[in-house]
Write a protein that holds these residues in place. Structure first.
Motif, short mmCIF file in Angstrom:
data_model
loop_
_atom_site.label_atom_id
_atom_site.label_comp_id
_atom_site.label_asym_id
_atom_site.label_seq_id
_atom_site.Cartn_x
_atom_site.Cartn_y
_atom_site.Cartn_z
N GLY A 182 6.90 4.89 3.60
CA GLY A 182 7.45 5.11 4.83
C GLY A 182 6.57 5.61 5.90
N GLU A 183 5.24 5.41 5.99
CA GLU A 183 4.32 6.01 6.90
C GLU A 183 3.58 5.20 7.75
N ASN A 184 3.97 3.71 7.40
CA ASN A 184 3.20 2.92 8.59
C ASN A 184 4.01 1.92 9.40
N GLU A 185 4.18 2.53 10.52
CA GLU A 185 5.43 1.90 11.36
C GLU A 185 4.75 0.62 11.96
N THR A 186 3.44 0.52 12.06
CA THR A 186 2.80 -0.46 12.74
C THR A 186 3.22 -1.93 11.91
N ILE A 187 3.27 -1.87 10.61
CA ILE A 187 3.51 -2.85 9.57
C ILE A 187 5.04 -3.07 9.27
N ASP A 188 5.58 -1.90 9.10
CA ASP A 188 7.00 -1.72 8.65
C ASP A 188 7.66 -0.83 9.48
N PRO A 189 8.08 -1.51 10.89
CA PRO A 189 8.94 -0.64 11.58
C PRO A 189 9.84 0.34 10.93
N VAL A 190 10.74 -0.29 9.90
CA VAL A 190 11.54 0.46 9.10
C VAL A 190 10.90 0.81 7.85
N GLY A 191 10.47 1.66 7.59
CA GLY A 191 9.58 2.12 6.36
C GLY A 191 10.47 2.60 5.23
N GLY A 192 9.81 2.71 4.17
CA GLY A 192 10.20 3.21 2.91
C GLY A 192 10.18 2.26 1.99
N ASN A 225 5.52 2.03 -7.34
CA ASN A 225 4.72 1.48 -6.35
C ASN A 225 3.40 1.00 -7.24
N ARG A 226 2.84 -0.34 -7.08
CA ARG A 226 1.64 -0.80 -7.56
C ARG A 226 1.09 -1.54 -6.79
N PHE A 227 0.13 -1.09 -5.81
CA PHE A 227 -0.67 -1.60 -4.76
C PHE A 227 -1.39 -2.97 -5.49
N THR A 237 12.31 7.13 0.94
CA THR A 237 10.74 7.43 1.61
C THR A 237 10.08 8.15 0.65
N GLY A 238 8.93 8.58 0.92
CA GLY A 238 8.17 9.55 0.16
C GLY A 238 7.56 8.72 -1.12
N PRO A 239 7.07 9.59 -2.19
CA PRO A 239 6.36 8.97 -3.19
C PRO A 239 7.40 8.20 -3.94
N ALA A 240 6.93 7.48 -4.89
CA ALA A 240 8.14 7.23 -6.00
C ALA A 240 8.62 8.46 -7.00
N ALA A 276 0.85 -1.25 0.01
CA ALA A 276 -0.07 0.07 -0.22
C ALA A 276 1.01 1.32 -0.08
N ALA A 277 0.27 2.43 -0.52
CA ALA A 277 1.05 3.59 -0.70
C ALA A 277 1.71 4.14 0.58
N ASP A 278 0.94 4.21 1.75
CA ASP A 278 1.61 4.44 2.86
C ASP A 278 2.64 3.75 3.59
N ARG A 279 2.64 2.45 3.16
CA ARG A 279 3.95 1.63 3.51
C ARG A 279 5.15 1.97 2.72
N PHE A 280 4.70 2.10 1.44
CA PHE A 280 5.76 2.46 0.16
C PHE A 280 6.46 3.56 0.80
#
Length: 284
Positions: A186-196, A203-205, A281-284, A180-184
């Motif tokens: 780097g904005e979802n630390e719950t799922i990806d503690p190290v994000g980006g 990105n293609r969800f 991090t950030g958008p593609a 998902a875009a937020d994980r890509f």
């Protein structure tokens, strides 16, 4: 032979065929018991249960102790034994399904193609499509005669973390991330503690491959989507969090008539296990 998708209507006509092996791949990344519990409550008649964690993945660490990702590929010999236990033969038609738009069923689809087995398809629309036709569910776990499936030449390529690192230098291939875009970003630390994401990745969800009813978009629409991301499919490296939902994008490309993209099995979970590997991090 079905090699990408099978509709609920087509499967309903063939569900009792002894040459068809149906596998329930339901799973929940936050509740590892949920898939098996759902299977016990009700599954397609004759279906066996395929566990993402223990049967469709291998050891998280290699013999050298190095972390390989959350869902590394199983050893081929172990996977063959699992499939034989499910009654899969070299000439079996395998059908994988889940209740999540195919995000887990696509993993089994890809694994069988990795073993050189062509007759494997995902139930388009999954459990919802089956039940929308008024088709029954069962609570019986079938007893299957042992199958004879063997390893043959694979239909699908893979790349290693070393290949992805080298690609940062030569830029010959395009990395496509199915998260998902937020994980890509780097904005979802719950799922990806190290994000980006891997530098240079697009990105293609995986859910963008689906229509509103949970079935896949048609081939023309998928082809238009993916050709905007990569010129030639063999240039693409598909990844996600742990090598599972990336298979959904690979299935979508196959439906679109764009075969040849490679899977990076370790994906993000392996990539970030070594802090020397670069992160964007950030958008593609």
């Amino acid at each position: 032979m079905y090699t990408t998708l099978i509709s609920a209507a087509d499967l309903a006509e063939r569900i009792g065929d002894p040459n068809i092996v149906v596998v329930d791949c339901r799973h929940d990344l936050t509740n590892l018991a949920a898939g098996r519990e759902g299977y016990a409550i009700g599954h397609l008649p004759g279906a066996v249960f395929g566990d993402i964690e223990t049967q469709l993945s291998g050891a998280k660490r290699g013999a050298d102790g190095v972390f390989r990702g959350r869902h590394p590929l199983p050893e081929k010999e172990a996977l063959i034994e699992t499939l034989r236990g499910w009654g899969v033969n070299d000439d079996s038609q395998v059908v994988a399904y889940d209740a999540h738009g195919g995000m887990f069923a696509a993993r089994l689809w890809w694994l069988l193609r990795w073993l050189g087995h062509e007759a494997v398809a995902v139930l388009d629309g999954g459990m919802a499509a089956w039940q929308s036709l008024g088709q029954p569910l069962s609570t019986e776990a079938p007893a299957k005669p042992r199958g004879n499936i063997t390893v043959r030449a694979p239909f699908v390529p893979t790349v290693t973390v070393v290949d992805v690192m080298l690609n940062l230098q030569n830029g010959e291939r395009t990395v496509i991330d199915a998260r998902a875009a937020d994980r890509f970003r780097g904005e979802n630390e719950t799922i990806d503690p190290v994000g980006g994401h891997i530098p240079g990745a697009k990105n293609r969800f995986f859910k963008d491959n689906l229509q509103a009813d949970g079935r896949f978009k048609d081939a023309d629409a998928l082809r238009a989507d993916f050709t905007r991301l990569v010129e030639r499919p063999e240039q693409a490296i598909m990844q996600c969090g742990s090598g599972v939902t990336a298979c959904h994008n690979l299935l979508a490309m196959e439906i679109a008539g764009l075969p040849g993209a490679a899977l990076y099995p370790g994906s993000w979970s392996e990539w970030v296990s070594n802090p020397t590997r670069p992160i964007a991090t950030g958008p593609a």
